[in-house]
Design a protein around this motif. Structure first.
Motif, PDB file in Angstrom:
ATOM      1  N   VAL A   1      33.619  29.087  55.807  1.00  0.00           N
ATOM      2  CA  VAL A   1      32.676  29.382  54.723  1.00  0.00           C
ATOM      3  C   VAL A   1      31.995  28.095  54.255  1.00  0.00           C
ATOM      4  CG1 VAL A   1      32.483  30.198  52.345  1.00  0.00           C
ATOM      5  CG2 VAL A   1      33.898  31.453  53.979  1.00  0.00           C
ATOM      6  N   CYS A   2      32.770  27.011  54.169  1.00  0.00           N
ATOM      7  CA  CYS A   2      32.183  25.719  53.796  1.00  0.00           C
ATOM      8  C   CYS A   2      31.170  25.261  54.835  1.00  0.00           C
ATOM      9  CB  CYS A   2      33.284  24.663  53.651  1.00  0.00           C
ATOM     10  SG  CYS A   2      34.316  24.873  52.197  1.00  0.00           S
ATOM     11  N   LEU A   3      31.430  25.541  56.105  1.00  0.00           N
ATOM     12  CA  LEU A   3      30.481  25.188  57.158  1.00  0.00           C
ATOM     13  C   LEU A   3      29.172  25.937  56.977  1.00  0.00           C
ATOM     14  CD1 LEU A   3      29.696  23.891  59.851  1.00  0.00           C
ATOM     15  CD2 LEU A   3      30.936  25.738  61.020  1.00  0.00           C
ATOM     16  N   ILE A   4      29.263  27.232  56.678  1.00  0.00           N
ATOM     17  CA  ILE A   4      28.048  28.015  56.427  1.00  0.00           C
ATOM     18  C   ILE A   4      27.290  27.461  55.225  1.00  0.00           C
ATOM     19  CG2 ILE A   4      27.185  30.290  55.773  1.00  0.00           C
ATOM     20  CD1 ILE A   4      29.520  31.511  57.319  1.00  0.00           C
TER      21      ILE A   4
ATOM     22  N   VAL B   1      31.004  33.403  42.625  1.00  0.00           N
ATOM     23  CA  VAL B   1      31.357  32.027  42.260  1.00  0.00           C
ATOM     24  C   VAL B   1      30.380  31.036  42.889  1.00  0.00           C
ATOM     25  CG1 VAL B   1      33.116  30.241  42.476  1.00  0.00           C
ATOM     26  CG2 VAL B   1      33.792  32.571  41.904  1.00  0.00           C
ATOM     27  N   VAL B   2      29.977  31.286  44.138  1.00  0.00           N
ATOM     28  CA  VAL B   2      29.004  30.408  44.797  1.00  0.00           C
ATOM     29  C   VAL B   2      27.673  30.437  44.051  1.00  0.00           C
ATOM     30  CG1 VAL B   2      27.637  30.092  46.897  1.00  0.00           C
ATOM     31  CG2 VAL B   2      30.084  30.546  47.067  1.00  0.00           C
ATOM     32  N   LYS B   3      27.263  31.637  43.618  1.00  0.00           N
ATOM     33  CA  LYS B   3      26.022  31.744  42.841  1.00  0.00           C
ATOM     34  C   LYS B   3      26.139  30.965  41.531  1.00  0.00           C
ATOM     35  CE  LYS B   3      24.333  36.192  44.577  1.00  0.00           C
ATOM     36  NZ  LYS B   3      24.027  37.609  44.223  1.00  0.00           N
ATOM     37  N   GLU B   4      27.296  31.088  40.876  1.00  0.00           N
ATOM     38  CA  GLU B   4      27.504  30.362  39.617  1.00  0.00           C
ATOM     39  C   GLU B   4      27.428  28.861  39.828  1.00  0.00           C
ATOM     40  OE1 GLU B   4      31.280  31.687  38.322  1.00  0.00           O
ATOM     41  OE2 GLU B   4      30.602  33.667  37.670  1.00  0.00           O
ATOM     42  N   SER B   5      27.990  28.390  40.956  1.00  0.00           N
ATOM     43  CA  SER B   5      27.995  26.943  41.198  1.00  0.00           C
ATOM     44  C   SER B   5      26.593  26.389  41.359  1.00  0.00           C
ATOM     45  CB  SER B   5      28.821  26.619  42.451  1.00  0.00           C
ATOM     46  OG  SER B   5      28.167  27.079  43.623  1.00  0.00           O
ATOM     47  N   GLY B   6      25.656  27.250  41.795  1.00  0.00           N
ATOM     48  CA  GLY B   6      24.279  26.798  41.955  1.00  0.00           C
ATOM     49  C   GLY B   6      23.411  27.038  40.746  1.00  0.00           C
ATOM     50  N   THR B   7      23.977  27.632  39.693  1.00  0.00           N
ATOM     51  CA  THR B   7      23.209  27.873  38.468  1.00  0.00           C
ATOM     52  C   THR B   7      23.288  26.643  37.576  1.00  0.00           C
ATOM     53  OG1 THR B   7      23.720  30.243  38.568  1.00  0.00           O
ATOM     54  CG2 THR B   7      22.930  29.362  36.461  1.00  0.00           C
TER      55      THR B   7
ATOM     56  N   THR C   1      36.899  42.473  47.580  1.00  0.00           N
ATOM     57  CA  THR C   1      37.034  41.656  46.369  1.00  0.00           C
ATOM     58  C   THR C   1      36.848  40.183  46.686  1.00  0.00           C
ATOM     59  OG1 THR C   1      38.561  43.251  45.385  1.00  0.00           O
ATOM     60  CG2 THR C   1      38.574  41.022  44.480  1.00  0.00           C
ATOM     61  N   MET C   2      37.488  39.736  47.771  1.00  0.00           N
ATOM     62  CA  MET C   2      37.360  38.324  48.162  1.00  0.00           C
ATOM     63  C   MET C   2      35.901  37.965  48.426  1.00  0.00           C
ATOM     64  SD  MET C   2      40.659  38.278  50.710  1.00  0.00           S
ATOM     65  CE  MET C   2      40.218  36.738  51.502  1.00  0.00           C
ATOM     66  N   PHE C   3      35.211  38.807  49.196  1.00  0.00           N
ATOM     67  CA  PHE C   3      33.822  38.502  49.563  1.00  0.00           C
ATOM     68  C   PHE C   3      32.910  38.479  48.347  1.00  0.00           C
ATOM     69  CE2 PHE C   3      29.549  39.917  50.681  1.00  0.00           C
ATOM     70  CZ  PHE C   3      29.203  38.968  51.642  1.00  0.00           C
ATOM     71  N   PHE C   4      32.935  39.552  47.563  1.00  0.00           N
ATOM     72  CA  PHE C   4      31.977  39.662  46.461  1.00  0.00           C
ATOM     73  C   PHE C   4      32.317  38.718  45.310  1.00  0.00           C
ATOM     74  CE2 PHE C   4      31.387  43.849  48.529  1.00  0.00           C
ATOM     75  CZ  PHE C   4      30.018  43.751  48.755  1.00  0.00           C
ATOM     76  N   TRP C   5      33.603  38.505  45.047  1.00  0.00           N
ATOM     77  CA  TRP C   5      33.969  37.594  43.959  1.00  0.00           C
ATOM     78  C   TRP C   5      33.589  36.170  44.326  1.00  0.00           C
ATOM     79  CZ3 TRP C   5      39.342  38.126  41.118  1.00  0.00           C
ATOM     80  CH2 TRP C   5      39.270  37.456  39.895  1.00  0.00           C
ATOM     81  N   TRP C   6      33.919  35.733  45.538  1.00  0.00           N
ATOM     82  CA  TRP C   6      33.548  34.375  45.951  1.00  0.00           C
ATOM     83  C   TRP C   6      32.035  34.219  46.047  1.00  0.00           C
ATOM     84  CZ3 TRP C   6      37.968  34.348  50.039  1.00  0.00           C
ATOM     85  CH2 TRP C   6      39.152  33.984  49.397  1.00  0.00           C
ATOM     86  N   ARG C   7      31.339  35.293  46.428  1.00  0.00           N
ATOM     87  CA  ARG C   7      29.875  35.236  46.427  1.00  0.00           C
ATOM     88  C   ARG C   7      29.351  34.950  45.020  1.00  0.00           C
ATOM     89  NH1 ARG C   7      26.606  40.688  46.402  1.00  0.00           N
ATOM     90  NH2 ARG C   7      27.681  40.581  44.399  1.00  0.00           N
TER      91      ARG C   7
ATOM     92  N   TRP D   1      35.559  42.624  39.671  1.00  0.00           N
ATOM     93  CA  TRP D   1      36.411  42.225  40.801  1.00  0.00           C
ATOM     94  C   TRP D   1      37.872  41.966  40.445  1.00  0.00           C
ATOM     95  CZ3 TRP D   1      33.681  44.404  43.918  1.00  0.00           C
ATOM     96  CH2 TRP D   1      32.297  44.244  43.976  1.00  0.00           C
ATOM     97  N   PRO D   2      38.210  41.474  39.255  1.00  0.00           N
ATOM     98  CA  PRO D   2      39.642  41.375  38.937  1.00  0.00           C
ATOM     99  C   PRO D   2      40.349  42.727  38.960  1.00  0.00           C
ATOM    100  CG  PRO D   2      38.369  39.972  37.462  1.00  0.00           C
ATOM    101  CD  PRO D   2      37.382  40.794  38.227  1.00  0.00           C
ATOM    102  N   LEU D   3      39.694  43.756  38.427  1.00  0.00           N
ATOM    103  CA  LEU D   3      40.295  45.086  38.402  1.00  0.00           C
ATOM    104  C   LEU D   3      40.371  45.676  39.810  1.00  0.00           C
ATOM    105  CD1 LEU D   3      41.448  47.341  36.625  1.00  0.00           C
ATOM    106  CD2 LEU D   3      39.127  48.255  36.408  1.00  0.00           C
TER     107      LEU D   3
END
Length: 283
Positions: free
Chosen positions: A233-236, A72-78, A64-70, A27-29
Motif C-alpha cells: 500500500v505504501c508503494l502505491i 485515514v489516507v484522505k485525512e492525512s492529505g487534508t 472495514t480495513m479497506f474503507f477505514w484506511w482509505r 467502520w468501527p461498528l
C-alpha cells in the motif's frame, strides 16, 4: 460548515486547537461485527461444518480495513488535520501496537522454552525426557531457514534504503527500494510455505513440538504477509506522490513494523531452528 470548508481551502486547520476530532464513521461498528462473525464462523465451521458465517466475517473485516484506511489516507492529505501533535499521537499508537505484538511472541517463546528446558513436563514423555521429543526430526537450520533469514535481513536493508531515499526526496529510489522489499516479503512467504510442505512432523497430531513450532513460526508468517500488504500500500501511495520528506508517517509505521518482523524472525531462527534443533531430517 462553510467556515470549515473555507479553512480547508486555505490550508489551515478547521479547529481552534491542534487536535483532530474525527468525523462520525460506520467502520468501527462494522469492524466489530465483522470480527465477531469471523470468530463465530471459525467455531461454527469447526463444529458444525457451517462456513458462510466465516466468509461473511472475512468480507466484513476486509471491507472495514479497506474503507477505514482509505478514509485515514484522505485525512492525512487534508490540510490542518494531521498536525504535529496528531502525528505524535499516531507514533505513540503505533509504538503501543508493536509492543502488544511483542507480548504475543513472548507468550509463544515462553511456551517453547518451558517445554524445551523442562521436557519432563511434556505429557507422556519417556524417561529420560529430551527436547525435541523422541521420534521428532527437525529442519536443517542452515537450509531454507537460513536462506529465509538472509532474505528478511536483506529486506530490512531495502526498506531502510527506501526510507533514506524518501528523506532525500529521491522518489525513484524510494519506489525501487519499496518494490524490492515487497518482492522479498513475497519470496519469504513462498519459501516458508514450501518449507511447511516438507515438514518432517505433521501439522495436526504431531504433539507439543509441532504445536509450538507451527504456532510461533506460523504467526510470524502471518505478520510477514500483513507487513508485505502494508508496504505494498505504501508503494502505491509512493507512486502517487502521497509522501514528502517532512510528512510520511504511513511509510514510517510500515518500516517500523517490518523491522519488528525481522527481529522476531532472528529470535525464531536462533532459538527454534538452531538452538532447538534435534536429529535433522534429510529431504
Amino acid at each position: 460548515m462553510a467556515s470549515t470548508t473555507e479553512a480547508h481551502g486555505n490550508g489551515a486547520s478547521p479547529y481552534k486547537h491542534p487536535y483532530h476530532l474525527v468525523d462520525p464513521s460506520p467502520w468501527p461498528l462494522v469492524g466489530a461485527f465483522g470480527g465477531g462473525a469471523l470468530v463465530l464462523g471459525i467455531v461454527l465451521w469447526a463444529h458444525s461444518g457451517i462456513s458462510w458465517v466465516f466468509w461473511l466475517g472475512v468480507l466484513m473485516t476486509l471491507s472495514t480495513m479497506f474503507f477505514w484506511w482509505r478514509d485515514v489516507v484522505k485525512e492525512s492529505g487534508t490540510p490542518g488535520l494531521h498536525s504535529p501533535i496528531v502525528r505524535i499521537g499516531l507514533r505513540y499508537g503505533m509504538t503501543l501496537f508493536i509492543a502488544s505484538e511483542v507480548m504475543f511472541f513472548v507468550a509463544f517463546f515462553w511456551a517453547y522454552f518451558h517445554f524445551a528446558l523442562y521436557p519432563e513436563h511434556v505429557s507422556g514423555a519417556a524417561a529420560p525426557a529430551i527436547w525435541p521429543p523422541r521420534g521428532i526430526l527437525t529442519f536443517d537450520p542452515w537450509g531454507l531457514p537460513f536462506l529465509n533469514t538472509m532474505i528478511l535481513l536483506l529486506s530490512g536493508c531495502t526498506v531502510t534504503w527506501a526510507h533514506a531515499a524518501l528523506i532525500q526526496n529521491d522518489r525513484k529510489s524510494l519506489i525501487t527500494g519499496l518494490t524490492l522489499t515487497v518482492l522479498l516479503g513475497v519470496t519469504f512467504t513462498s519459501l516458508q510455505a514450501w518449507e511447511y510442505s516438507m515438514s518432517p512432523f505433521p501439522f495436526a497430531g504431531g504433539g507439543i513440538y509441532s504445536s509450538v513450532f507451527f504456532l510461533a513460526t506460523g504467526f510470524h508468517g502471518f505478520h510477514v504477509i500483513v507487513g508485505t500488504c502494508f508496504l505494498f500500500v505504501c508503494l502505491i501511495r509512493a507512486t502517487r506522490g502521497h509522501f514528502t520528506p517532512e510528512k510520511h508517517f504511513g511509510f514510517e509505521a510500515a518500516a517500523w513494523y517490518w523491522h519488528f518482523v525481522d527481529v522476531v524472525w532472528m529470535f525464531l531462527f536462533i532459538c527454534i531452528y538452531w538452538w532447538g534443533a534435534g536429529e535433522i531430517a534429510h529431504h
